[in-house]
Design an enzyme around this catalytic site. Structure first.
Site, PDB file in Angstrom:
ATOM      1  N   SER A   1      58.355  57.967  94.780  1.00 36.41           N
ATOM      2  CA  SER A   1      57.728  58.813  95.794  1.00 36.41           C
ATOM      3  C   SER A   1      57.420  60.190  95.201  1.00 36.41           C
ATOM      4  O   SER A   1      57.792  60.495  94.056  1.00 36.41           O
ATOM      5  CB  SER A   1      58.651  58.942  97.005  1.00 36.41           C
ATOM      6  OG  SER A   1      59.851  59.599  96.622  1.00 36.41           O
ATOM      7  N   TYR A   2      56.784  61.033  96.015  1.00 39.66           N
ATOM      8  CA  TYR A   2      56.404  62.375  95.564  1.00 39.66           C
ATOM      9  C   TYR A   2      57.656  63.141  95.123  1.00 39.66           C
ATOM     10  O   TYR A   2      58.604  63.290  95.898  1.00 39.66           O
ATOM     11  CB  TYR A   2      55.702  63.113  96.701  1.00 39.66           C
ATOM     12  CG  TYR A   2      55.076  64.423  96.299  1.00 39.66           C
ATOM     13  CD1 TYR A   2      54.106  64.476  95.296  1.00 39.66           C
ATOM     14  CD2 TYR A   2      55.445  65.616  96.921  1.00 39.66           C
ATOM     15  CE1 TYR A   2      53.523  65.680  94.929  1.00 39.66           C
ATOM     16  CE2 TYR A   2      54.867  66.820  96.561  1.00 39.66           C
ATOM     17  CZ  TYR A   2      53.909  66.842  95.559  1.00 39.66           C
ATOM     18  OH  TYR A   2      53.336  68.036  95.188  1.00 39.66           O
ATOM     19  N   PRO A   3      57.697  63.612  93.862  1.00 42.37           N
ATOM     20  CA  PRO A   3      58.943  64.184  93.338  1.00 42.37           C
ATOM     21  C   PRO A   3      59.195  65.651  93.696  1.00 42.37           C
ATOM     22  O   PRO A   3      60.220  66.195  93.317  1.00 42.37           O
ATOM     23  CB  PRO A   3      58.771  64.026  91.826  1.00 42.37           C
ATOM     24  CG  PRO A   3      57.301  64.104  91.600  1.00 42.37           C
ATOM     25  CD  PRO A   3      56.661  63.510  92.820  1.00 42.37           C
ATOM     26  N   ARG A   4      58.279  66.278  94.410  1.00 45.70           N
ATOM     27  CA  ARG A   4      58.500  67.677  94.817  1.00 45.70           C
ATOM     28  C   ARG A   4      58.898  67.685  96.295  1.00 45.70           C
ATOM     29  O   ARG A   4      58.046  67.741  97.180  1.00 45.70           O
ATOM     30  CB  ARG A   4      57.246  68.520  94.593  1.00 45.70           C
ATOM     31  CG  ARG A   4      56.884  68.699  93.121  1.00 45.70           C
ATOM     32  CD  ARG A   4      55.562  69.445  92.982  1.00 45.70           C
ATOM     33  NE  ARG A   4      55.150  69.550  91.592  1.00 45.70           N
ATOM     34  CZ  ARG A   4      55.332  70.610  90.825  1.00 45.70           C
ATOM     35  NH1 ARG A   4      55.950  71.668  91.308  1.00 45.70           N
ATOM     36  NH2 ARG A   4      54.909  70.639  89.571  1.00 45.70           N
TER      37      ARG A   4
ATOM     38  N   HIS B   1      57.897  65.723 103.157  1.00 44.01           N
ATOM     39  CA  HIS B   1      58.197  64.569 102.298  1.00 44.01           C
ATOM     40  C   HIS B   1      59.632  64.092 102.486  1.00 44.01           C
ATOM     41  O   HIS B   1      60.523  64.887 102.785  1.00 44.01           O
ATOM     42  CB  HIS B   1      58.007  64.938 100.815  1.00 44.01           C
ATOM     43  CG  HIS B   1      56.661  65.494 100.504  1.00 44.01           C
ATOM     44  ND1 HIS B   1      55.528  64.719 100.418  1.00 44.01           N
ATOM     45  CD2 HIS B   1      56.252  66.778 100.275  1.00 44.01           C
ATOM     46  CE1 HIS B   1      54.487  65.484 100.146  1.00 44.01           C
ATOM     47  NE2 HIS B   1      54.894  66.737 100.058  1.00 44.01           N
TER      48      HIS B   1
END
Length: 496
Positions: A124-127, A176
């Site tokens: 998934s989006y790492p930020r 997120h």
């Protein structure tokens, strides 16, 4: 030299400087510890005196004399079972801190690798600030996909036998979820080494969140040695739970003791009286400083790693165990004296909160921007009025940094002068010379090209200072400054 600061960069550097001063001003205090080695079923087991630190040497010697050569008798035993829950799913800071601790990858490296995995659809989006895995991500679908990969197959088969409820942390992110392995699984053989490491770490952390807690047992055994109490603490894992999934990245503290009975006599092998000193607080690592910034709400998940890298690039900090350089110290001192708002944690945290309220439609953007403009005008006016004084302090720091970078060691000839990297106006070449020139004319040649970096260590063959030579497009090499060192006997000779 380009110098910079900012509303997060300044407080971060000031935080590192606080730790530097704590270390510098720390005064160690002596203490003593007593360790008794006893024989348990042929094994050497260490029992510690009930007080971890004995501050008076006479007291320590008195206890030592009473116990030395005396056997121990088991007086009491207390077993305790407890559950150890899985760690929460990764957010950006958690992933960066864990990757640094395990693989010594810098936060920016970790984020770069994670982004390459995200772009391929594998994570998934790492930020993200979140430590939560909402049901909308599709637990079953993700686990079934991970089960197709050999390293995780047996774990997935076990996890799918029960309802899926992940362990979650407290931190949230409205944009997120936590960082997790998706249902798009890679061919592990096609990932490079670093991608495989980061992917495996995230995948195992994702699976661990759905696993049972581990069951651990402690066994506290009290020993009587001539009226003095010593303690052994046994530890063992009774039920593996999530630890069998995350096992490659765990260091479990285990001391498995056999069944002992109260009144049992244990043979004393030796008693040691250890002399120690209290230690200063440890320096921050790249992983621990990111966790501290997150804890203090300084910066965001997207900017913390970049800010830390900027501090390295500017020459304000150095080393894996982060040390503030003379230049970094000069920047902090100048700003604290003449422009304290730039290094204010409170101001930075205030604007982080204000922006969060704008994001959640609780405040108008225009109002927050107007406030920021007014504060910025104050800061810049204050900076402008003290421009010359700030410049003088920064110049002093920069000069000291350049001296430091040219310092090689103590002159072996006169024993008082400093060996430094110097530049000959006559030949146009660099060389190592003594700072006591002309009284001491000791000098050594240097390679005619490349950057010279002092290593602050001595040659094993001749004890002269070592340097590293960094050349563009070629591999750097290490050497001592002594041209007659036996380590250089074969330099320049062709291999037969």
């Amino acid at each position: 030299t380009i110098l910079s600061t900012g509303r997060v960069q300044g407080p971060t550097l000031e935080l590192l400087m606080e730790r530097e001063l704590d270390i510098r001003n720390f005064k160690s205090k002596p203490f003593w510890q007593l360790e008794l080695h006893v024989d348990i079923d042929g094994n050497d087991v260490v029992a510690n005196y009930e007080k971890d630190k004995i501050w008076d040497k006479d007291d320590a010697e008195d206890i030592f004399n009473k116990c030395n050569g005396k056997d121990a008798i088991v007086k009491n035993m207390q077993k305790k079972l407890y559950k150890q829950s899985p760690p929460s799913p990764f957010n950006t800071t958690g992933l960066q801190a864990e990757a640094y601790q395990l693989f010594k990858l810098s936060p920016t490296q970790t984020l770069s690798i994670a982004e390459s995995l995200y772009q391929a659809g594998y994570i998934s989006y790492p930020r993200s600030s979140s430590e939560k895995l909402p049901p909308s991500i599709g637990y079953q679908k993700i686990l079934k996909s991970l089960g197709k990969l050999v390293p995780y197959k047996k774990f997935v088969q076990e996890l799918l036998k029960k309802p899926l409820h992940p362990v979650e942390g407290t931190r949230t992110d409205p944009a997120h979820p936590a960082v997790y392995a998706t249902h798009e699984v890679p061919d592990l053989k096609k990932l490079n080494m670093l991608q495989r490491k980061i992917y495996d770490l995230i995948a195992r952390r994702t699976l661990s969140a759905f696993a049972e807690p581990a069951t651990r047992e402690t066994n506290t055994v009290s020993l009587d040695v001539n009226g003095n109490r010593f303690i052994i603490i046994g530890k063992r894992t009774v039920g593996l739970g999530w630890t069998k999934i995350y096992e490659p990245y765990l260091q479990m503290d285990e001391l498995i003791l056999p069944e002992l009975k109260i009144g049992l006599e244990l043979k004393s092998k030796k008693l040691e009286m250890l002399s120690k000193e209290t230690q200063p607080p440890g320096r921050y690592s790249q992983g621990s400083i990111l966790k501290e910034l997150e804890k203090r709400d300084l910066g965001t998940k997207a900017t913390r790693a970049e800010i830390l890298q900027t501090l390295y690039d500017r020459g304000y900090i150095s080393g894996k165990s982060i040390q503030v350089t003379k230049l970094g110290e000069a920047v902090v001192l100048a700003l604290k004296e003449y422009c304290p708002q730039v290094v204010s944690e409170e101001l930075t945290r205030h604007f982080e909160e204000e922006m969060e309220q704008v994001f959640n439609s609780k405040k108008r953007r225009e109002k927050v921007v107007d406030e920021a403009v007014n504060i910025l005008e104050e800061i810049l006016q204050e900076f402008k009025s003290n421009e010359l004084k700030i410049g003088e302090k920064l110049s002093e720091g920069l000069v000291e940094v350049r001296k430091e970078s040219n310092r090689i060691g103590v002159c072996p000839k006169c024993k008082t002068g400093e060996l430094r990297i110097m530049f000959s106006r006559k030949t146009g070449k660099k060389f190592v010379g003594c700072g006591n020139y002309p009284n001491c004319k000791n000098a050594f040649p240097l390679p005619g090209y490349g950057m010279i970096i002092p290593l602050n260590k001595s040659c094993e063959d001749c004890s002269m200072p070592m340097i590293q030579v960094v050349r563009k497009g070629r591999r750097p090499f290490k050497m001592c400054i002594n041209p007659k060192c036996k380590s250089k006997e074969n330099w320049g000779k062709k291999k037969s």
